[in-house]
Scaffold this motif. Structure first.
Motif, PDB file in Angstrom:
ATOM      1  N   HIS A  16       0.862  -1.324  -0.262  1.00 44.90           N
ATOM      2  CA  HIS A  16       0.062  -0.039   0.071  1.00 44.90           C
ATOM      3  C   HIS A  16       1.001   1.234   0.062  1.00 44.90           C
ATOM      4  CE1 HIS A  16      -3.175  -2.720   0.631  1.00 44.90           C
ATOM      5  NE2 HIS A  16      -2.834  -3.089   2.215  1.00 44.90           N
ATOM      6  N   ALA A  18      -0.118   4.507   0.927  1.00 44.51           N
ATOM      7  CA  ALA A  18      -0.424   5.421   1.928  1.00 44.51           C
ATOM      8  C   ALA A  18      -1.165   4.774   3.187  1.00 44.51           C
ATOM      9  CB  ALA A  18      -1.461   6.491   1.296  1.00 44.51           C
ATOM     10  N   PHE A  19      -1.140   5.646   4.194  1.00 44.68           N
ATOM     11  CA  PHE A  19      -1.957   5.062   5.304  1.00 44.68           C
ATOM     12  C   PHE A  19      -3.458   5.470   4.957  1.00 44.68           C
ATOM     13  CE2 PHE A  19       2.195   4.578   7.477  1.00 44.68           C
ATOM     14  CZ  PHE A  19       2.237   3.286   7.767  1.00 44.68           C
ATOM     15  N   ARG A  20      -4.330   4.495   5.656  1.00 45.74           N
ATOM     16  CA  ARG A  20      -5.775   5.076   5.661  1.00 45.74           C
ATOM     17  C   ARG A  20      -5.955   5.994   6.909  1.00 45.74           C
ATOM     18  NH1 ARG A  20      -8.739  -0.419   4.105  1.00 45.74           N
ATOM     19  NH2 ARG A  20      -8.428  -0.266   2.021  1.00 45.74           N
ATOM     20  N   GLN A  23      -4.867   5.018  10.713  1.00 43.88           N
ATOM     21  CA  GLN A  23      -4.054   3.966  10.790  1.00 43.88           C
ATOM     22  C   GLN A  23      -2.566   4.531  11.329  1.00 43.88           C
ATOM     23  OE1 GLN A  23      -3.602   2.438   7.064  1.00 43.88           O
ATOM     24  NE2 GLN A  23      -4.907   0.658   7.660  1.00 43.88           N
ATOM     25  N   THR A  42     -15.411  -2.414   9.999  1.00 46.03           N
ATOM     26  CA  THR A  42     -14.817  -3.631   9.091  1.00 46.03           C
ATOM     27  C   THR A  42     -14.301  -3.382   7.663  1.00 46.03           C
ATOM     28  OG1 THR A  42     -16.612  -4.909  10.083  1.00 46.03           O
ATOM     29  CG2 THR A  42     -15.487  -5.875   8.263  1.00 46.03           C
ATOM     30  N   GLY A  43     -12.971  -3.942   7.452  1.00 45.54           N
ATOM     31  CA  GLY A  43     -12.412  -3.354   6.239  1.00 45.54           C
ATOM     32  C   GLY A  43     -11.776  -2.094   6.378  1.00 45.54           C
ATOM     33  N   ALA A  44     -11.649  -1.353   7.328  1.00 46.72           N
ATOM     34  CA  ALA A  44     -10.950  -0.340   7.388  1.00 46.72           C
ATOM     35  C   ALA A  44      -9.362  -0.470   7.588  1.00 46.72           C
ATOM     36  CB  ALA A  44     -11.250   0.563   8.405  1.00 46.72           C
ATOM     37  N   GLY A  45      -9.019  -1.625   7.869  1.00 44.22           N
ATOM     38  CA  GLY A  45      -7.558  -1.722   7.865  1.00 44.22           C
ATOM     39  C   GLY A  45      -7.083  -1.670   9.374  1.00 44.22           C
ATOM     40  N   LYS A  46      -7.619  -2.563  10.272  1.00 45.14           N
ATOM     41  CA  LYS A  46      -7.201  -2.519  11.626  1.00 45.14           C
ATOM     42  C   LYS A  46      -5.773  -3.206  11.625  1.00 45.14           C
ATOM     43  CE  LYS A  46     -11.359  -3.779  12.996  1.00 45.14           C
ATOM     44  NZ  LYS A  46     -12.296  -3.193  12.080  1.00 45.14           N
ATOM     45  N   SER A  47      -5.692  -4.322  10.953  1.00 43.94           N
ATOM     46  CA  SER A  47      -4.386  -5.435  11.056  1.00 43.94           C
ATOM     47  C   SER A  47      -3.217  -4.409  11.025  1.00 43.94           C
ATOM     48  CB  SER A  47      -4.450  -6.415  10.177  1.00 43.94           C
ATOM     49  OG  SER A  47      -5.832  -6.820   9.650  1.00 43.94           O
ATOM     50  N   VAL A  48      -3.110  -3.562   9.879  1.00 40.38           N
ATOM     51  CA  VAL A  48      -1.872  -2.848   9.667  1.00 40.38           C
ATOM     52  C   VAL A  48      -1.444  -1.971  10.934  1.00 40.38           C
ATOM     53  CG1 VAL A  48      -1.212  -0.627   8.353  1.00 40.38           C
ATOM     54  CG2 VAL A  48      -2.287  -2.638   7.144  1.00 40.38           C
ATOM     55  N   ASP A 295     -12.437 -13.151   6.579  1.00 42.75           N
ATOM     56  CA  ASP A 295     -11.490 -12.215   6.140  1.00 42.75           C
ATOM     57  C   ASP A 295     -11.634 -12.245   4.469  1.00 42.75           C
ATOM     58  OD1 ASP A 295      -9.557 -10.309   5.906  1.00 42.75           O
ATOM     59  OD2 ASP A 295      -8.056 -11.455   6.906  1.00 42.75           O
ATOM     60  N   ARG A 323     -14.229  -5.503   1.066  1.00 44.74           N
ATOM     61  CA  ARG A 323     -13.228  -5.038   2.117  1.00 44.74           C
ATOM     62  C   ARG A 323     -11.830  -4.873   1.218  1.00 44.74           C
ATOM     63  NH1 ARG A 323     -13.267  -8.679   7.472  1.00 44.74           N
ATOM     64  NH2 ARG A 323     -11.323  -7.821   7.331  1.00 44.74           N
TER      65      ARG A 323
HETATM   66  P1  ADP Z   1     -10.314  -4.802   9.090  1.00 47.80           P
HETATM   67  O1  ADP Z   1      -9.597  -5.825  10.075  1.00 47.80           O
HETATM   68  O2  ADP Z   1     -10.427  -3.455   9.696  1.00 47.80           O
HETATM   69  O3  ADP Z   1     -11.768  -5.452   8.754  1.00 47.80           O
HETATM   70  P2  ADP Z   1      -8.322  -5.498   7.476  1.00 47.80           P
HETATM   71  O4  ADP Z   1      -6.851  -5.300   8.224  1.00 47.80           O
HETATM   72  O5  ADP Z   1      -8.378  -6.812   7.042  1.00 47.80           O
HETATM   73  O6  ADP Z   1      -9.503  -4.881   8.001  1.00 47.80           O
HETATM   74  O7  ADP Z   1      -8.122  -4.602   6.224  1.00 47.80           O
HETATM   75  C1  ADP Z   1      -8.951  -4.706   5.127  1.00 47.80           C
HETATM   76  C2  ADP Z   1      -8.165  -4.427   3.734  1.00 47.80           C
HETATM   77  O8  ADP Z   1      -7.735  -3.283   3.351  1.00 47.80           O
HETATM   78  C3  ADP Z   1      -7.157  -5.653   3.365  1.00 47.80           C
HETATM   79  O9  ADP Z   1      -7.451  -5.905   1.939  1.00 47.80           O
HETATM   80  C4  ADP Z   1      -6.099  -4.802   3.415  1.00 47.80           C
HETATM   81  O10 ADP Z   1      -5.015  -5.067   2.414  1.00 47.80           O
HETATM   82  C5  ADP Z   1      -6.563  -3.115   3.034  1.00 47.80           C
HETATM   83  N1  ADP Z   1      -5.594  -2.283   3.515  1.00 47.80           N
HETATM   84  C6  ADP Z   1      -5.208  -1.905   4.911  1.00 47.80           C
HETATM   85  N2  ADP Z   1      -4.719  -0.984   5.026  1.00 47.80           N
HETATM   86  C7  ADP Z   1      -4.532  -0.348   3.685  1.00 47.80           C
HETATM   87  C8  ADP Z   1      -4.173   0.709   3.217  1.00 47.80           C
HETATM   88  N3  ADP Z   1      -3.311   1.615   3.810  1.00 47.80           N
HETATM   89  N4  ADP Z   1      -4.097   1.154   1.792  1.00 47.80           N
HETATM   90  C9  ADP Z   1      -4.795   0.140   1.010  1.00 47.80           C
HETATM   91  N5  ADP Z   1      -5.523  -0.816   1.405  1.00 47.80           N
HETATM   92  C10 ADP Z   1      -5.061  -0.985   2.762  1.00 47.80           C
END
Ligand code: ADP
Length: 614
Positions: A16, A18-20, A23, A42-48, A295, A323
């Protein structure tokens, strides 16, 4: 920590650029040793938010997650991206468990996923006390709260476990549940210390929202799915019985559908979930038992066959679509009977047996209020996204242009004559019989049905019998709904609800009051799930890339989206890279994946180009 370094890692490992929103501040706080609470949809990118700190901190990051079925995929995805990861849960054999701990002691892993029940086992506690644990991330943190619908008693042990470590590392808690009660519970019960609490926008711009009121939900579903055979989607039903019926019907018609609900054996649930995950079955028909933490990033639509009990559940379930950021659709099939069924369930719920009767009454009242909001969503003529975001306490524009209501222009219709027919029919029923009639019987009387029960009751003798012969039953039902909303009619609350007129009905019947309904004109055609992105993309090339992805995924035994997400394939088909530096420009492509898959995908693009060059 420098911004450059973080962003480099984001690109290098996860592809990726840029950060969302949200993050970066969460990552920074964790790196500075501060606890955080991240509330993101959900789908916002918590794992990062915890994976980047994991890469930058010296020791191990423990990720506590209740989603055993997901851990394997999460670990595979991380390993594919070049992050050393492992998981510990009840699916491991004892020998494997011991082996993972041995390797972990030697520093083999950066990230370890662990199920909450495992934290308190002797072997794990002794490992954790001797290892260098730099960060603890708690995923699905709302599971600690009894207010949430996914309460897990084992989450209550997390705080104690963290305190028992020689040095308590910073903790990050993550959830998609935004209510204040849950947030307060998380901070208190996980023992977070002065956490940076960040709630990010709940808007998911790539999701298209729609509410449909079809005459036949099944017929609607079939034609909807016919147009989306290449895509994956989830159909949520309110009951196991509906799941069985809908799934069997779809299979009979040749769709690759599978099912999921709590009444199936563990074995079947696992198999069906995998079939869906690996695209062997395109359609998952399920109750809400399916999904927490699903996921699968390439879900192109989520259809609700029945209305859920509240907006929280709806948004969480619908949010499983798209997502990966590619366009996706969330459709709710509404029928007024769904509201009555949900009200009945709430009023007769005997859950929460540990609570006092008084506490239960409070919860019931709260649930009924939430139901009203949910029903409001189904009936509103305003922007659906605006309605959702307002519910979650967020400001947003009045029109999003990406929901059914925004796409359809609204018009006012004068239905006074129809309303008079309906009301006078009910007045006559009230005069003639001392029991009332339900919505269905009134509709049948008005349309002049020859139904046996109608004839037995002598309803065909009423002067209003058959006066709305030319109007569709569903339309009459919608009018009745509107008349209830406007206070001209009431529907009793018992097992067989019946309609009664109110004092106000006289204004329409005798005093010339007009009844106006705001309704949709026929909407412009909604786009197919990937159409908005696909406008710039050659469908044939996209399909070729998708077929290659499927082949690779099968060979490697991983779900297709672990190789690349739909959004990545779309971007690839748009950019058409043929050399490595170009390939790295594709969103979602990091160094590891470029090395691993680049050549095959670029070859596919070259071949496609050649066959289209003349
Ligand atoms: P959550 O746990 O919040 O539901 P995930 O961590 O599974 O979400 O991330 C959801 C999707 O967003 C994944 O496909 C991930 O690759 C994508 N993603 C996360 N961070 C970014 C980012 N900064 N830019 C683009 N895509 C991202």
């Amino acid at each position: 920590m420098s911004t450059i370094r973080k962003e480099e890692l984001l690109k290098q490992y996860f592809g990726h650029t840029a950060f969302r929103p949200g993050q970066e501040p969460l990552i920074d706080a964790l790196l500075q040793g501060r606890d955080v609470l991240g509330v993101m949809p959900t789908g916002a990118g918590k794992s990062v938010c915890y994976q980047i700190p994991a890469l930058l901190l010296p020791g191990i990051t423990l990720v506590i997650s209740p989603l055993i079925s997901l851990m394997k995929d999460q670990v595979t995805a991380l390993t594919q991206a070049g992050v050393a990861a492992a998981y510990i849960n009840s699916s491991l054999s004892y020998a494997k468990y011991v082996e993972v701990l041995r390797q972990a002691r030697q520093g083999a892993y950066t990230v370890i996923y662990v199920a909450p029940e495992r934290l308190t086992t002797d072997a794990f506690v002794s490992f954790a006390r001797s290892a260098q644990i730099s960060l603890i991330a708690v995923d699905e943190a709302h599971c600690v709260s009894q207010w949430g619908q996914d309460f897990r008693p084992s989450y209550l042990k997390i705080a104690e476990f963290c305190q028992s470590l020689p040095q308590r590392p910073p903790m990050g808690a993550f959830t998609a549940t935004a209510t204040n009660e849950v947030k307060e519970d998380i901070v208190r019960l996980l023992g977070l210390r002065d956490p940076l609490t960040l709630t990010t926008g709940f808007d998911r711009p790539n999701l298209y929202f729609s509410v449909e009121t079809p005459d036949s939900k099944n017929a609607w579903l079939v034609s909807y799915l016919m147009a989306r055979q290449e895509q994956s989607g989830i159909i949520y039903c309110a009951t196991r019985k509906n799941v069985e019926k809908v799934c069997a019907d779809l299979k009979r018609r040749g769709f690759t559908a599978t099912r999921y609900h709590a009444g199936l054996t563990d074995e079947e649930r696992r198999t069906n979930q995998e079939d869906f995950l690996y695209d062997r079955a395109r359609v998952m028909v399920a109750t809400n038992a399916f999904g927490m933490g699903i996921d699968k990033s390439n879900v192109s639509y989520v259809v609700h066959y029945n209305m859920p009990k509240n907006m929280e559940s709806y948004y969480q379930e619908a949010g499983r679509a798209g997502r990966d950021g590619a366009g996706a659709e969330c459709v709710l099939l509404y029928a007024p009977a769904d509201v009555r069924a949900a009200r009945f369930l709430i009023s007769n719920s005997d859950e929460n047996e540990n609570l006092t009767e008084e506490e239960r009454a409070v919860i019931r009242e709260r649930d009924l209020q939430r139901l009203v909001k949910m029903a409001g969503y189904c009936k509103t003529t305003e922007c659906l996204r605006h309605y959702i975001l307002r519910y979650f306490g967020e400001q947003s524009p009045l029109h999003c242009q990406n929901c059914r209501n925004c796409r359809a222009s609204m018009a006012e219709y004068d239905i006074t004559t129809e309303a008079q027919k309906i009301l006078s029919c009910i007045v006559r029923v009230e005069r003639k019989y001392d029991f009332g009639l339900g919505v269905m019987q009134i509709v049948r009387t008005l349309t002049g049905s020859k139904d046996k029960r109608i004839l037995e009751l002598g309803l065909d003798q009423l002067p209003t019998y058959g006066t709305m012969q030319k109007v569709e039953g569903t339309t009459i039902r919608r009018y009745i709904d509107h008349l209830i909303d406007r206070g001209y009619l009431t529907l009793t609350e018992n097992k067989y609800p019946v309609l009664h007129t109110t004092e106000k009905a006289k204004d329409v019947l005798f005093h010339g009051e007009k009844v106006i309904i705001l309704d949709r004109k026929q909407p412009k055609k909604a786009p197919s799930a990937i159409a908005s992105d696909a406008a710039y993309v050659d469908k044939e090339l996209y399909n070729a890339l998708s077929a290659l992805r499927y082949k690779i995924a099968n060979l490697e035994g991983v779900p297709a989206f672990v190789v690349f997400s739909n959004a990545t394939l779309l971007d690839m088909a748009a950019k058409q890279p043929v050399i490595q530096p170009e390939f790295l420009q594709v969103s979602g492509v990091g160094n590891r994946k470029a090395e691993r898959y680049g050549e095959q995908f670029m070859q596919c693009i070259r071949e496609w180009r050649e066959s289209h060059s003349s």
